[in-house]
Design an enzyme around this catalytic site. Structure first.
Site, PDB file in Angstrom:
ATOM      1  N   PHE A 404      59.828  21.457  -2.757  1.00 35.30           N
ATOM      2  CA  PHE A 404      60.816  21.739  -3.831  1.00 35.30           C
ATOM      3  C   PHE A 404      62.202  22.129  -3.298  1.00 35.30           C
ATOM      4  O   PHE A 404      62.384  22.222  -2.104  1.00 35.30           O
ATOM      5  CB  PHE A 404      60.270  22.680  -4.903  1.00 35.30           C
ATOM      6  CG  PHE A 404      59.819  24.051  -4.527  1.00 35.30           C
ATOM      7  CD1 PHE A 404      60.201  24.671  -3.355  1.00 35.30           C
ATOM      8  CD2 PHE A 404      58.996  24.756  -5.409  1.00 35.30           C
ATOM      9  CE1 PHE A 404      59.786  25.947  -3.060  1.00 35.30           C
ATOM     10  CE2 PHE A 404      58.574  26.042  -5.111  1.00 35.30           C
ATOM     11  CZ  PHE A 404      58.966  26.634  -3.939  1.00 35.30           C
ATOM     12  N   GLU A 405      63.134  22.271  -4.211  1.00 32.97           N
ATOM     13  CA  GLU A 405      64.567  22.478  -3.887  1.00 32.97           C
ATOM     14  C   GLU A 405      65.101  21.317  -3.048  1.00 32.97           C
ATOM     15  O   GLU A 405      65.940  21.510  -2.168  1.00 32.97           O
ATOM     16  CB  GLU A 405      64.782  23.808  -3.135  1.00 32.97           C
ATOM     17  CG  GLU A 405      64.234  25.024  -3.840  1.00 32.97           C
ATOM     18  CD  GLU A 405      65.128  25.599  -4.914  1.00 32.97           C
ATOM     19  OE1 GLU A 405      66.217  25.041  -5.172  1.00 32.97           O
ATOM     20  OE2 GLU A 405      64.729  26.599  -5.529  1.00 32.97           O
TER      21      GLU A 405
END
Lengths: 595, 248
Positions: A404-405
């Site tokens: 993620f990110e």
């Protein structure tokens, strides 16, 4: 920051110039307020979260939310919220410190950071006055919990390919949203969802959607590999009615929100995983001292010491990068007048200046944590594979950080692409430096003027050479592929790998030089950390650069490049068996990660 | 109400301490210090007392400049003012109590809170001594406290049960675990603490009545020994306990 008088390091410029140790910010430079904020966060996590970690992982009804409200009372949810909306409006160093100490709480850290980061910051930076007044006090106190939804079943890294639509009603009073958003952290108990949809199917825009709006619902909980205690669901928008005033930011400018918020998310993620890594190392040290095999604690064995040392070195290096970057960002943001109507825009621009560093931190620190938890499981042996011990959970919880990110692959591409783009725009002299370097290197050996001196003379030279290798390989790649370079992902990623090692080596060296290496009385432990990391990193740089050069050149050209590489790779190898044993012994003596 | 709370700055429970070169004190290098956990209960109770009756809470600590860290934390929890009774000398409990009593008198405290003991030297004497020196009633190991119209009802721990005692203000209250759940310094509290004053007072030197002659760590526990696994080992066990361990 537009004023020419304010000085700051340009993002990415570390690759092309030298930084003085006194110029960087390090954890040793925290002020009393920073220490107190870290302590209060740590106390809260130790006493309120960690004892409940099993119940949290089982998603016990209402528990995570009640803990969010409790932490809200201390003010930890409102660090980045401006004071006029009931927040603290503190510096990014404070924000990173909180992220680091919350980071050791596994699933709950994800709940916390999704709310305070991607859940709250879009309104802080892009909300209208009314939106800020309405939502920020509630989000900052924990009265309301927020969630963020960019991905869809068919679009993840390619966020702009989203298919959720928004249509303005004839009277202009509300938008009708249709579509499915994916992977919303906190979805199960969120009151607000920051959502992206395309107006009229093409203009990518952001909206603040409330739980109670008609047509808004969530799907059942996802069954995940790790961070099981965090709620993750789909958001279902079925003719959802969203008031027109809940449009966030400008029509068709949703990508600006999405990408800027990710920048902030990335450096906070770096801090958070460093907190998790420190905790896991402490657990591994304590276990290795207690576990006996062949009549002695396994901590006494060379291969266990080697693991402990590698885990600690990478974590220490990661921490050095995280707070160096926090210092850069705080410095550039000092010139932003918080009261100015342009404050949000300038703040984001300031952070964006260090987008390269933010991506570096994201990739290196998440990979460090994965390394640390993997080796921790190995140190625990069979017990590491049992849910009775904490490392199995740490191992599962770590994995998401590389996804993620922005996946680490996307971030690896971003680092080199941003460097090259900034060079083409004339903001960074990378390509000019490459040209210059090519001339110098091919004409004669390094003349030897301005050779570094002092305790880290050879390491400084190694880092300077690694910078030259980064410049040479990226210059050569740009020359070979021209505007087709973006198709060469493997080459780009390896360029980024070298750039990351440079930032890492330099950050840890400057930190230690600033605080532990005064020439009359250097601290051996920290000096060892620097020497060992730089030695190992250079070996990796060599592998990456050979990979790049063999892909872009052949025959005589390749041989020429490799001759230059060989010259730049000249350094005395270090006996890392000795240094790593010494580093491990320091951890063993202290009973924990305490560097 | 004029509320006074005394706090001590002690080594962090997670820190490994070493005996210093003189063999009489710990070596403070590399040791993290913290607000003594029992004193944290005292600070919390002082703050709750102020919240009930209004007034001010002054937090005071005896020691060197490093004690300011603990005072700052107490301010961040909500105390109004801090006083550092500056003293670098080594004192026994009696000498510490003398200095604290002098300050309590000067301040004119109506209620004084202490923690049950400092977790470094575990003397558990100072609260009681201060009360005696000031001629005030004191209640120790308090787990519940009610104050109304100058009357105090305190519940204290005794072996196997609780005891309820009555007394009147002014008094010294000595906190035990269970009295309350201390608050975490909030971010706002931390920022406010920066603006609150820490007053420094130099105090007169006094002679201690007790002197530390030697400080040492307990000997490392020896490995356990298995003598045998059935009844035939009993005689050998008795012999070893008698001759080697000399416990029977």
């Amino acid at each position: 920051m537009e004023t020419s008088s304010s000085t700051y390091m340009k993002g990415g410029s570390f690759l092309l110039q030298e930084t003085d140790a006194t110029e960087i910010f390090t954890p040793e430079d925290f002020n009393e307020q920073h220490h107190m904020i870290a302590q209060t966060t740590d106390d809260f996590i130790e006493k309120e979260i960690l004892p409940h970690i099993h119940e949290i992982d089982e998603q016990q009804e209402g528990l995570s939310v009640s803990l969010m409200k409790k932490v809200g009372k201390i003010g930890l949810l409102s660090i980045d919220v401006p004071e006029e909306y009931g927040g603290m409006g503190l510096d990014k160093t404070s924000s990173m410190l909180v992220a680091e100490h919350v980071g050791k709480s596994g699933s709950w850290a994800v709940t916390f950071s999704a709310h305070t980061g991607i859940g709250t910051l879009p309104i802080v930076y892009f909300g209208t006055e009314e939106q800020k007044k309405k939502y920020l006090p509630k989000l900052g106190s924990g009265e309301w919990i927020s969630s963020y939804s960019l991905s869809e079943p068919g679009s993840g890294s390619d966020a702009l390919a989203a298919r959720t639509t928004a249509t303005l009603s004839a009277d202009g009073k509300f938008y009708t949203l249709n579509g499915t958003k994916m992977w919303l952290t906190n979805a199960g108990f969120a009151d607000v969802y920051i959502t992206f949809a395309k107006i009229d199917g093409e203009k990518f825009s952001a909206f603040i959607v409330e739980k109670g709006f008609p047509g808004v619902s969530t799907a059942p909980e996802e069954k995940k590999l790790g961070i099981k205690g965090s709620s993750t669901r789909q958001l279902l928008l079925d003719n959802a009615k969203v008031p027109a005033e809940n449009l966030l930011g400008e029509i068709g400018r949703g990508h600006i929100i999405a990408f800027n918020i990710l920048n902030v998310g990335r450096f906070k993620l770096g801090a958070s995983v460093i907190g998790a890594a420190k905790k896991t190392i402490t657990e591994a040290v304590v276990y290795a001292k207690a576990r006996k095999q062949f009549n002695q604690p396994i901590a006494q064995f060379g291969l266990i010491k080697q693991k402990l040392a590698d885990m600690a070195i990478l974590t220490y290096v990661g921490e050095s990068m995280v707070y160096r970057t926090a210092g850069l960002i705080d410095h550039i943001l000092e010139s932003v007048d918080k009261k100015s109507p342009e404050a949000s825009k300038k703040t984001l621009k300031g952070i964006e200046e260090y987008a390269i560093e933010c991506s570096i931190i994201k990739v290196m620190c998440s990979e460090t944590l994965d390394f640390v938890v993997d080796e921790a499981v190995q140190i625990y042996g069979g017990y590491g594979y049992s849910e009775e011990y904490p490392v199995a959970r740490a191992y599962r919880d770590s994995r998401i950080n590389r996804i993620f990110e922005g996946t680490n692959e996307i971030n690896r591409l971003l680092i080199s692409v941003m460097l090259l783009k900034r060079s083409m725009k004339g903001e960074l002299g990378l390509l000019t430096a490459a040209q210059q370097l090519a001339n110098d290197l091919l004409s004669m050996p390094s003349s030897g003027n301005g050779e570094p001196e002092g305790i880290f003379a050879s390491e400084q030279k190694m880092i300077a050479n690694a910078k030259k290798i980064a410049v040479m390989t990226s210059g050569a790649a740009a020359q070979k592929y021209m505007d087709k370079l973006t198709d060469e992902q493997e080459v780009l990623a390896h360029i980024s790998d070298i750039v990351m090692e440079v930032y890492a080596m330099e950050s840890v060296l400057l930190r230690v030089k600033k605080h532990y290496a005064s020439d009359d009385k250097p601290n051996e432990l920290y000096v060892n950390i620097v020497r060992t990391f730089v030695n190992d990193a250079m070996a990796r740089v060599e592998i990456y650069s050979r990979g790049i050069l063999s892909a872009i050149a052949e025959g005589d050209m390749l041989r020429t490049y490799l001759t230059v590489l060989k010259r730049l790779m000249k350094y005395e190898p270090l006996n890392t068996v000795i240094t790593k044993r010494a580093i491990a012994d320091a951890l063993i003596e202290k009973d924990r990660y305490d560097l | 109400m004029k509320i006074l709370v005394f706090v001590n700055h002690v080594p962090d429970t997670e820190t490994k301490v070493k005996v210093g070169a003189d063999g009489k004190l710990i070596d403070p290098t590399g040791v993290n210090f913290m607000l003594n956990p029992y004193d944290e209960l005292a600070v919390e109770e002082a703050l709750r007392t102020r919240e009930k009756f209004t007034g001010e809470v002054v937090v005071a600590s005896l020691g060197g400049d490093s004690n300011k860290e603990t005072l700052r934390k107490s301010l961040a929890m909500g105390c109004d003012k801090a006083v550092l009774l500056k003293d670098a000398s080594v004192r026994d409990s009696f000498a510490v109590a003398g200095a604290l009593a002098d300050y309590a008198k000067e301040y004119g405290a109506e209620i004084i809170f202490f923690g049950k003991q400092s977790i470094d030297y575990d003397g558990a004497q100072v609260g009681g001594l201060v009360a005696e020196m000031l001629g005030l009633p004191s209640v120790s190991v308090v787990v519940k406290l009610e104050i109304k119209d100058g009357n105090i009802v305190a519940e204290r721990e005794i072996e196997g049960g609780h005891e309820i005692v009555h007394t009147k203000l002014p008094a010294v209250i000595i906190a035990q675990k269970g009295l309350n759940d201390p608050r975490y310094p909030s971010l706002k509290g931390i920022m406010d603490a920066k603006r609150k004053p820490i007053e420094e007072k130099t105090i007169a030197a006094v002679e201690s009545r007790v002197e530390v002659v030697e400080m040492r760590k307990p000997a490392a526990k020896a490995q356990g020994k298995i003598i045998g696994t059935d009844a035939s080992a009993a005689a050998e066990l008795v012999r070893l306990l008698h001759e080697e361990a000399k416990v029977i």
